[in-house]
Scaffold this active site. Structure first.
Site, short mmCIF file in Angstrom:
data_model
loop_
_atom_site.label_atom_id
_atom_site.label_comp_id
_atom_site.label_asym_id
_atom_site.label_seq_id
_atom_site.Cartn_x
_atom_site.Cartn_y
_atom_site.Cartn_z
N VAL A 160 0.83 -1.21 0.00
CA VAL A 160 0.00 0.00 0.00
C VAL A 160 0.87 1.27 0.00
CG1 VAL A 160 -1.87 1.24 1.17
CG2 VAL A 160 -1.89 -1.24 1.13
N LYS A 202 11.35 -0.65 8.10
CA LYS A 202 11.91 -1.53 9.11
C LYS A 202 13.26 -2.09 8.66
CE LYS A 202 9.65 -4.35 12.46
NZ LYS A 202 8.43 -5.02 12.79
N LYS A 235 -6.54 -1.23 10.07
CA LYS A 235 -7.85 -1.52 10.70
C LYS A 235 -7.73 -2.21 12.03
CE LYS A 235 -6.61 -4.27 7.30
NZ LYS A 235 -6.44 -4.36 5.88
N GLY A 281 -10.89 -0.98 1.04
CA GLY A 281 -9.96 -0.48 0.02
C GLY A 281 -10.42 0.82 -0.61
N ILE A 307 -13.35 1.79 -1.68
CA ILE A 307 -14.75 2.25 -1.52
C ILE A 307 -14.83 3.25 -0.36
CG2 ILE A 307 -17.16 1.55 -1.30
CD1 ILE A 307 -16.38 -1.28 -1.96
N GLU A 361 -3.21 -10.14 3.92
CA GLU A 361 -2.39 -9.62 5.03
C GLU A 361 -1.15 -10.49 5.16
OE1 GLU A 361 -3.43 -6.84 6.91
OE2 GLU A 361 -4.84 -6.82 5.26
N ASP A 407 -9.96 -9.65 9.76
CA ASP A 407 -9.85 -8.38 9.02
C ASP A 407 -11.25 -7.78 8.82
OD1 ASP A 407 -8.03 -6.70 7.06
OD2 ASP A 407 -9.81 -7.26 5.91
N LYS A 459 -12.84 -4.15 10.40
CA LYS A 459 -13.49 -3.15 9.53
C LYS A 459 -14.93 -2.91 10.00
CE LYS A 459 -10.59 -4.39 5.60
NZ LYS A 459 -10.41 -5.30 4.46
N GLY A 461 -5.41 -4.39 -2.60
CA GLY A 461 -4.42 -4.11 -3.65
C GLY A 461 -3.79 -2.74 -3.41
N1 HSE Z 1 -6.14 -8.02 3.32
C1 HSE Z 1 -7.13 -7.03 3.09
C2 HSE Z 1 -8.18 -7.62 2.19
C3 HSE Z 1 -6.51 -5.82 2.46
O1 HSE Z 1 -7.93 -8.65 1.59
O2 HSE Z 1 -9.28 -7.06 2.09
C4 HSE Z 1 -7.42 -4.64 2.37
O3 HSE Z 1 -7.88 -4.24 3.63
#
Ligand code: HSE
Length: 408
Positions: free
Chosen positions: A18, A42, A100, A129, A131, A185, A196, A200, A298
């Site tokens: 990202v 890092k 998130k 992403g 949206i 991720e 994830d 969100k 993405g």
């Molecule tokens: N790993 C997350 C997904 C990335 O696949 O939606 C975007 O938040």
């Protein structure tokens, strides 16, 4: 011509999928009055696509630089991200973040830090992403007509389900592809296990209903245990499996959050959402249903969402958390009943599930399933145990006239 006022001098943390995506998007946005001054990474040994002078592994070079007025945090580690974001806010620097997990875990502190410091934290890139769902919930849906926010909030698991369903790919092969394409991720369990989506959803619940919900109070189960029997069941009955997160008002005073695979039917908007796309259905009184659709993962799609938060900061935008201030906010409840499909191997595993009512039962030497209704409180109670069992759970739209029914 880009104006010089409100120029965003950015200190960027993280240069992964990202971070690099954002850098690329920024180069193509000629109306954005922003420049990346330093990138904190890092691993200084890793080969990068920018000159080495741009990079540092010393966070202080960003946090203590008075010229930098915007910190953009795009790293993986949630606790490290929280340290960076809280330090930046305390120093009066506004922050854009896509993390998130960090945000969902620390919302109360992050709201307080913003109030105390006057600096702003924006995080539209943290959910769905490309949206713009958070800012819409915050600004457009700023009244109590909102009834539910439901959708596919995770691109990787949706990508995996598409590859399995449509191309007969194996689960490990599909997960590997999602990783190679930069959707997943660093730990794909976060995507496939529903975590994830959960983070969100917690963020969307705050901006949709004004309520802070702890991730541990929400029932989640993902697609990690999906097998050929579940796919056969879905296909034979005309369903497509989607990993769905939903925030549903039960009445004026309560709402429920949950994340679970869903047997979706052809007439549902999300039935046709494939690959790394996300789809969010917003339902409200009088306007009924609206649908937001777009790339959910993405580097470039998510980078474009980060860019939008950067430009929002150019204009001084901040979340006001208006619903928390002006509404009597609804409470989160798990006191609902859901209709589920449960596939299991042995009766001991099945015995943990206290079904209210069983509609269909199938038994064979290799696997069994039941469909029926169950209280979400029962599922939440055994949430951790479910992760250790050889079972797969999915829900259906309606146990009765309502998709979720309340116990009175
Ligand atoms: N790993 C997350 C997904 C990335 O696949 O939606 C975007 O938040």
């Amino acid at each position: 011509m880009p104006h010089t006022k409100n120029k965003q001098i950015i200190g960027l943390f993280g240069f992964g999928v990202v971070g690099e995506g954002l850098y690329h998007v920024l180069q193509h946005s000629h109306t954005t009055n922003a420049t990346v001054q330093k990138v904190c990474i890092k691993d200084p040994q890793k080969k990068r696509s920018l000159p080495s002078e741009k990079f540092t592994s010393d966070a202080g070079q960003i946090l203590d630089d008075p010229e930098i007025n915007l910190v953009v945090e795009l790293i993986n580690d949630a606790e490290e991200a929280f340290q960076i974001v809280s330090q930046a806010l305390k120093k009066g620097k506004s922050v854009v973040s896509g993390n998130k997990k960090m945000i969902a875990a620390h919302l109360p502190e992050l709201i307080e830090l913003q109030e105390q410091s006057g600096a702003a934290l924006l995080y539209d890139a943290s959910a769905c992403g490309s949206i713009p769902v958070i800012r819409n919930l915050e600004e457009y849906y700023d009244n109590d007509l909102l009834l539910s926010v439901t959708g596919i909030l995770n691109g990787s698991s949706n990508f995996v389900l598409s590859k399995i369903f449509n191309e007969n790919k194996s689960y490990p092969q599909a997960v590997k592809e999602a990783q190679q394409l930069g959707f997943a991720e660093a730990d794909p369990v976060l995507d496939m296990g529903g975590w994830d989506s959960l983070y969100k959803l917690v963020i969307l619940a705050l901006h949709g209903f004004g309520t802070l919900v702890k991730p541990s109070e929400v029932f989640i189960t993902g697609i990690s245990n999906l097998n050929a029997n579940d796919i056969r069941f879905a296909k034979e009955k005309g369903y497509r499996l989607k990993l769905v997160a939903q925030a549903t008002k039960i009445n004026g005073k309560t709402f429920n959050l949950m994340v679970m695979p869903k047997m979706t039917t052809e007439d549902e908007y999300i039935y046709n959402v494939e690959n790394e796309y996300n789809g969010v259905i917003i339902e409200g009184s009088f306007y009924e249903k609206q649908f937001m659709f777009g790339k959910g993962a993405g580097g470039l799609p998510t980078g474009s969402s980060v860019l939008s938060d950067i430009t929002a900061r150019m204009h001084g935008y901040r979340y006001e958390y208006k619903k928390r201030k002006y509404f009597s906010i609804p409470k989160h409840t798990n006191d609902v009943t859901v209709k589920v499909y449960l596939r299991f191997k042995n009766l001991l595993d099945f015995s943990h599930f206290e079904f209210e009512n069983i509609e269909e039962r199938f038994s064979s030497n290799s696997y069994n399933y039941v469909t029926g209704t169950i209280k979400l409180t029962n599922l939440l109670h055994i949430r951790k145990l479910i992760q250790t069992l050889d079972v797969f759970l999915a829900f259906f739209e309606k146990p009765g006239p309502n998709s979720l029914s309340v116990h009175r």
